[in-house]
Structures are given as C-alpha cells and as structure tokens.
Design an enzyme around this catalytic site. Structure first.
Site, PDB file in Angstrom:
ATOM      1  N   LYS A 213      40.782   3.356  93.162  1.00 31.59           N
ATOM      2  CA  LYS A 213      41.748   3.528  93.954  1.00 31.59           C
ATOM      3  C   LYS A 213      41.032   3.513  95.982  1.00 31.59           C
ATOM      4  CE  LYS A 213      44.671   5.753  91.269  1.00 31.59           C
ATOM      5  NZ  LYS A 213      45.521   6.729  90.855  1.00 31.59           N
ATOM      6  N   ARG A 247      41.349   8.226  83.686  1.00 29.61           N
ATOM      7  CA  ARG A 247      41.901   7.117  84.003  1.00 29.61           C
ATOM      8  C   ARG A 247      41.233   6.089  84.110  1.00 29.61           C
ATOM      9  NH1 ARG A 247      45.586   3.546  86.211  1.00 29.61           N
ATOM     10  NH2 ARG A 247      47.264   2.404  85.161  1.00 29.61           N
TER      11      ARG A 247
HETATM   12  C1  7PJ Z   1      47.879   6.475  87.840  1.00 25.40           C
HETATM   13  C2  7PJ Z   1      48.796   5.796  86.167  1.00 25.40           C
HETATM   14  C3  7PJ Z   1      47.302   7.454  87.419  1.00 25.40           C
HETATM   15  C4  7PJ Z   1      48.699   7.845  85.704  1.00 25.40           C
HETATM   16  C5  7PJ Z   1      48.316   4.426  87.685  1.00 25.40           C
HETATM   17  C6  7PJ Z   1      46.186   2.457  89.777  1.00 25.40           C
HETATM   18  C7  7PJ Z   1      47.621   2.626  89.986  1.00 25.40           C
HETATM   19  N1  7PJ Z   1      49.425   7.268  85.798  1.00 25.40           N
HETATM   20  N2  7PJ Z   1      49.302   4.504  86.474  1.00 25.40           N
HETATM   21  N3  7PJ Z   1      47.503   8.640  86.932  1.00 25.40           N
HETATM   22  N4  7PJ Z   1      48.069   5.568  88.294  1.00 25.40           N
HETATM   23  N5  7PJ Z   1      48.764   9.350  84.690  1.00 25.40           N
HETATM   24  O1  7PJ Z   1      45.532   2.254  88.793  1.00 25.40           O
HETATM   25  O2  7PJ Z   1      45.560   2.479  90.191  1.00 25.40           O
HETATM   26  O3  7PJ Z   1      46.756   7.768  88.118  1.00 25.40           O
HETATM   27  S1  7PJ Z   1      48.145   2.717  88.616  1.00 25.40           S
END
Ligand code: 7PJ
Length: 269
Positions: A213, A247
């Site tokens: 990010k 994640r």
């Molecule tokens: C996140 C997400 C996060 C959860 C994205 C990216 C943007 N879902 N979906 N947490 N970020 N739960 O992958 O940087 O931080 S999309």
C-alpha cells in the site's frame, strides 16, 4: 473453516483491470487460476478474490460485470484448490452468487453497510470480515480527519459487529479489519497500526491488509513493484500484535517471514 491458531496468510487475487498493484494481470480465467494455484503452493491459507477495485479514486463497477469477472474464477478455484476462497465485495447479489459458486467467506470494505448486505451475510452464514473505511473510495483520501484514529476505528467496528449480530450474524463468524489506507493519511495509518493490540483485545479475530500500500511506499520511497520487504515488515509486526489473518500479495515471502518470526517470538520451534 480455518483455525486461527497461527497467523494465517490471505493471498490477494484481483480480477480487475485497474487494481493498483496487480490490475489487469489476472484478468483471464486461466491466468487467475494459475496464480491462485501458485499462491496455494506458496502457502496461502485462503484466497481473496475481488472484481471491483477499491483503490483511491476508483469508479464503481456494475453488478453484472463484477459477477462475470469473479464467478468463473471462484468456481474453478473451489473445484481445483483445497484452501477456501473469500469474495471481496460490497454487493449483496455478488455475496450470494459467490457463496453459491463455492466461496466460503465474505470480505466487505463497506462493513456490510450497503443496502441488503447484512441480511445477505446473515442468510449465507459464512465468516465475514467487516472493514473500517472513512468516506468512499472515490474521495476517501481527500483530507481524512480523526481525533483519535485508533479509538474511532475500534468504536466503529465494535458498533458494526453488534449491529450485525443483532441482525442474525453469528458472533463466531465476524472478523474485524481497521482498513489501512482507506480514508487515512500516513500518520493516521501508523497511529492505527500502533493501536492494533487494542483492537485484538476485543476478542474478534483481526485481519490486516497493508501489502504494497501507499503507506509502505511513503515509508520506503519505493514504487509498488518494490514494496515486498516493507510489506513483510508490517506483516510480521501485525502478527506479533495479534492479527489473525494477514492479507498479502507476496505469499511465499510472507509465509517464510511469519514462520521465522513466530518461532523466535515464541521461543519454540
Ligand atoms: C483491503 C481489502 C484491506 C480488507 C483491499 C489493496 C486494496 N480488504 N481490500 N482489508 N484492501 N479486508 O489491496 O491494497 O486492507 S483492496
């Protein structure tokens, strides 16, 4: 579905043309499945599939387009992989169709605030991750303001969790996510990260997404293709703070880092 006895790794699979780090790469069904298989091989515990980019400034995707992107991939992954699939969506119709196609978890950056989403999640009775976001993706990075970001995010998430439970979602199916980068400046993201133990102490499993990010880019001065080391540092610290699921895009590297960090932190191999 998944025991949370050690920090788990969620591998990101975007089937979108415009996601910030892997947009357009896994658009074809077979490329998406190959990448999912590679992430399983690399030690992913779960695959998170998204058909709508939520990057800052992103535009909404029509329902049918999102369904067309994600459903064939979910079906193929559910048939060919042994690990569960999570669907990253805010639309109740996508949640229903995805679970019927084999997804075992919902991941909603709107924390089920879209009309009908709480009801869909209650009916589907699968685990659901409720994420905090200030504003909406199109405008969320325009000067976000908090008095105490850690306390406000925690309060929002606990409030949403109790609303979801009142609507029939089992407490055992709820995970919380502070939503790094979703309506937060670099300073707010770092303060929020520092407050992770407070969120973990709520008792709900916490999911953390910081991989590649902008906050990693801002701290390292690296562009998105060179943020793996910075992302892993954050993943290790999140696990140490008690996060249950991390994640990530770089599954193999994160798994190695978590294996070493966990053994050394526990003093037990
Ligand atoms: C996140 C997400 C996060 C959860 C994205 C990216 C943007 N879902 N979906 N947490 N970020 N739960 O992958 O940087 O931080 S999309």
């Amino acid at each position: 579905m998944l025991t949370l006895d050690r920090p788990r790794v969620m591998g990101v699979l975007n089937v979108t043309p415009d996601s910030f780090s892997d947009g357009g790469q896994w658009l074809g069904k077979s490329a998406a499945i190959d990448h999912a298989l590679a992430m399983q091989e690399a030690g992913a515990d779960i695959i998170d599939i998204g058909g709508e980019s939520t990057r800052p400034g992103a535009q909404a995707v029509p329902l049918q387009k999102e369904l067309d992107r994600v459903l064939p991939v979910i079906e193929a992954i559910a048939a060919n992989l042994s690990i569960p699939v999570s669907i990253d969506t805010s639309k109740p119709a996508v949640m229903r169709a995805a679970v019927h196609a084999g997804a075992g978890m919902l991941n909603d950056v709107y924390a089920l605030r879209m009309q009908g989403a709480v009801e869909a999640a209650a009916e589907l009775a699968v685990p659901v991750c409720l994420m905090h976001m200030q504003g909406e993706p199109r405008v969320m990075q325009n000067d976000p303001v908090y008095e105490d970001v850690g306390a406000e995010v925690r309060q929002f998430l606990l409030q949403r969790a109790s609303e979801c439970e009142a609507a029939g979602i089992s407490q055992h199916n709820i995970l919380l996510d502070p939503g790094f980068g979703f309506g937060k400046t670099l300073q707010q993201n770092t303060e929020l990260f520092h407050s992770l133990p407070g969120l973990v102490s709520s008792g709900y499993p916490v999911l953390v997404g910081v991989s590649r990010k902008a906050m990693i880019g801002a701290l390292t001065g690296r562009d998105v293709s060179r943020r793996t080391a910075g992302s892993i540092s954050a993943a290790v610290l999140a696990a140490q703070a008690g996060a249950a699921i991390i994640r990530v895009h770089d599954v193999a590297e994160t798994r190695d880092a978590l294996k070493v960090a966990t053994a050394l932190w526990q003093g037990w191999a």
